[in-house]
Write an enzyme that holds these catalytic residues in place. Structure first.
Site, PDB file in Angstrom:
ATOM      1  CE  LYS A 103      -4.104  -2.163   0.776  1.00 26.92           C
ATOM      2  NZ  LYS A 103      -3.660  -3.552   0.546  1.00 26.92           N
TER       3      LYS A 103
HETATM    4  C1  LIG Z   1      -4.081  -4.681  -0.117  1.00 25.83           C
HETATM    5  C2  LIG Z   1      -3.237  -5.916  -0.208  1.00 25.83           C
HETATM    6  C3  LIG Z   1      -3.436  -6.894  -1.216  1.00 25.83           C
HETATM    7  C4  LIG Z   1      -4.567  -6.814  -2.220  1.00 25.83           C
HETATM    8  O1  LIG Z   1      -4.388  -5.793  -3.163  1.00 25.83           O
HETATM    9  P1  LIG Z   1      -5.648  -5.271  -4.007  1.00 25.83           P
HETATM   10  O2  LIG Z   1      -5.141  -4.092  -4.755  1.00 25.83           O
HETATM   11  O3  LIG Z   1      -6.680  -4.890  -2.979  1.00 25.83           O
HETATM   12  O4  LIG Z   1      -6.095  -6.370  -4.874  1.00 25.83           O
HETATM   13  C5  LIG Z   1      -2.573  -7.976  -1.265  1.00 25.83           C
HETATM   14  N1  LIG Z   1      -1.594  -8.127  -0.355  1.00 25.83           N
HETATM   15  C6  LIG Z   1      -1.375  -7.226   0.625  1.00 25.83           C
HETATM   16  C7  LIG Z   1      -0.278  -7.471   1.619  1.00 25.83           C
HETATM   17  C8  LIG Z   1      -2.172  -6.084   0.735  1.00 25.83           C
HETATM   18  O5  LIG Z   1      -1.957  -5.200   1.721  1.00 25.83           O
END
Ligand SMILES: *Cc1c(COP(=O)(O)O)cnc(C)c1O
Length: 498
Positions: A115
């Protein structure tokens, strides 16, 4: 260059600039913003990008989408967001496993999960959007978090011009590390408060505040408006396109592939943001063959891509890859819009909200299957993948990455090829230390910090600096309140009386 304009996936027809789309977040009709055209990236541009740093690549790619931002603005924001101090060792490095698997590590930022790739730059884009749209008020970002998003948002928005951020987390259901990460947050525009209760209590409290028109009017008088750090904002999606293009350049530079050679990409998926960004890169002309959509036991997307029916009326599983425990993948709406247009998309979204299920037509399904294939990975296979990759390559992966690894292997078994497979790694193994330790050893986990130490001793993998230094951080925020006191808390933070 002509200005690229944005419109709603649900077809209300209004067109806005990229700055407006980023400031507004959601379109007025409840749809998501999408650019009217997807810019192309030519081979000679890729050759140029190969010579650049990550920040320079990011400024170039973002500039194709955010045409009302100048190159100098984007470059200075990208240098600040993706520099060595925020991403030690590089923003999106690649690890090679054997001949064909390449792992794209997106977790070298301040909170050790992917993120950060979007949340380090998005607040800077929002600050500029406020200026560009003539907004005189200050934005207050309000977040209810079960842990990870709150910390990533705090790190991203700290000290952002014209913006403040307030995060609520529940006293129940947040790990000791997550609590300490938030309680020790630095920055002069941040505030963190614990709520007695669980995540729903915090989330419902925030929702109530967002829908309180009288309160919005009071804030408005005080020169402030509420905004969310929501993952469907275009300002969070656009920065994710960059690392796919950057990874392709790095693979060329490493001699893995020749310019123009196709790769496959496998993404651990929850809200469909990350994999949709990869799809945009493919639409721009990046040579991607298949996009492998990897899910955990919440395999609603696996079923959708196989059958064309999206059905959220199903059991919800709590898994060891919690960031993918999602039954409504919001960004899928963007893919439906690109594939089938706004009329059909608006209809399907209406069916989803009314009945929890919709089915796309055969033509749409066939188009989706041309680019995407879904696989899923249950809990036992997740742990087995962590152990297998560690035993084979001495390389430690987290639970989300393990889901992707398992799915990539399934795909390769069914579709043997000489193509390189880029597996996206979304979190440091130390973020999910207990599950990872359980997968690779018989040692028992202790409290959060002990588990990290044990995992480090057993595997020898380096502990990321932000986690290693956490123990010594000073607690700045230790207020605990009841959910019905949240509004007064926000009012005080905004400088008014509730
Ligand atoms: C948010 C997240 C995901 C999923 O990503 P999306 O863009 O919501 O599909 C996968 N792995 C981790 C560690 C995340 O924080």
């Amino acid at each position: 260059m002509d200005e690229l304009r944005y419109t709603s996936t649900r077809g209300n027809g209004a067109e806005v600039t990229s700055a407006q789309a980023i400031k507004q977040g959601l379109a007025d009709d409840g749809g998501l913003f999408m650019p009217l055209d997807i810019p192309l990236i030519a081979d000679d541009t890729l050759v140029e990008l190969c010579k650049m740093s990550y920040a320079e690549r990011a400024a170039h790619v973002l500039g194709l989408f955010l045409t009302d931002y100048s190159h100098d603005e984007l470059l200075s924001d990208c240098i600040a967001a993706y520099g060595e101090d925020r991403f030690p060792g590089g923003a999106a490095p690649i690890k090679g496993l054997g001949d064909s698997i390449r792992v794209l590590e997106l977790w070298h930022g301040p909170t050790c999960a992917f993120k950060d790739m979007a949340l380090q730059i998005m607040p800077k884009l929002l600050s500029r959007a406020l200026t560009k749209t003539g907004e005189m008020r200050k934005a207050m970002i309000l977040v209810a978090t079960s842990g990870d998003t709150g910390k990533a948002a705090l790190e991203g928005y700290r000290d952002a011009a014209g913006i403040s951020i307030k995060v609520f987390y529940p006293t129940g259901g947040v790990s000791r590390i997550q609590k300490l990460q938030m309680a020790s947050q630095e920055g002069n525009n941040v505030s963190v408060t614990a709520i007695r209760g669980n995540f729903d209590d915090a989330q419902n409290g925030v929702k109530r505040i967002f829908s309180d028109a009288d309160f919005a009017a009071e804030l408005n008088e005080a020169g402030c408006f509420l905004s969310s750090a929501n993952s469907i904002n275009w300002g969070r999606l656009a920065p994710q396109i960059v690392y796919y293009i950057s990874a392709y350049c790095d693979m060329i530079n490493a001699g893995d592939i020749l310019l123009g050679e196709e790769i496959d990409v496998c993404v651990p998926t929850g809200n469909f943001g990350n994999i949709f960004a990869a799809y945009i890169a493919k639409c721009m002309g990046l040579p991607i063959n298949k996009l492998i959509c990897a899910s955990n036991s919440n395999n609603i997307l696996t079923d959708f891509l196989a059958t064309g029916t999206y059905d959220r009326n199903r059991k919800f599983y709590t898994t060891m890859s919690p960031s993918m425990d999602i039954l409504i993948s919001s960004n899928l709406e963007r893919l439906l819009y690109v594939t089938a247009g706004s009329d059909k998309t608006a209809g399907w979204m209406k069916e989803l909200s009314e009945k929890g299920v919709y089915s796309v037509d055969d033509e749409t399904k066939t188009m989706l299957q041309r680019s995407f294939e879904g696989f899923y990975c249950d809990e036992a296979s997740t742990q087995a993948a962590i152990k297998r990759i560690f035993d084979t390559y001495g390389y430690l992966i987290d639970t989300h990455t393990a889901v992707a690894m398992h799915c990539a292997e399934q795909y390769l078994e069914q579709n043997p090829s000489k193509r390189h497979m880029l597996v996206v790694s979304t979190a440091s193994p130390y973020k999910f230390a207990a599950s990872v330790l359980d997968a690779v050893s018989d040692e028992k986990p202790g409290d959060d910090f002990e588990t990290i130490d044990t995992l480090c001793r057993v595997t020898g993998a380096a502990v990321p600096a932000p986690l290693a230094s956490l123990k010594d951080k000073k607690v700045r925020f230790d207020t605990v309140i009841n959910a019905d006191e949240m509004k007064a808390d926000v009012a005080a933070f905004g400088g008014i009386k509730a």
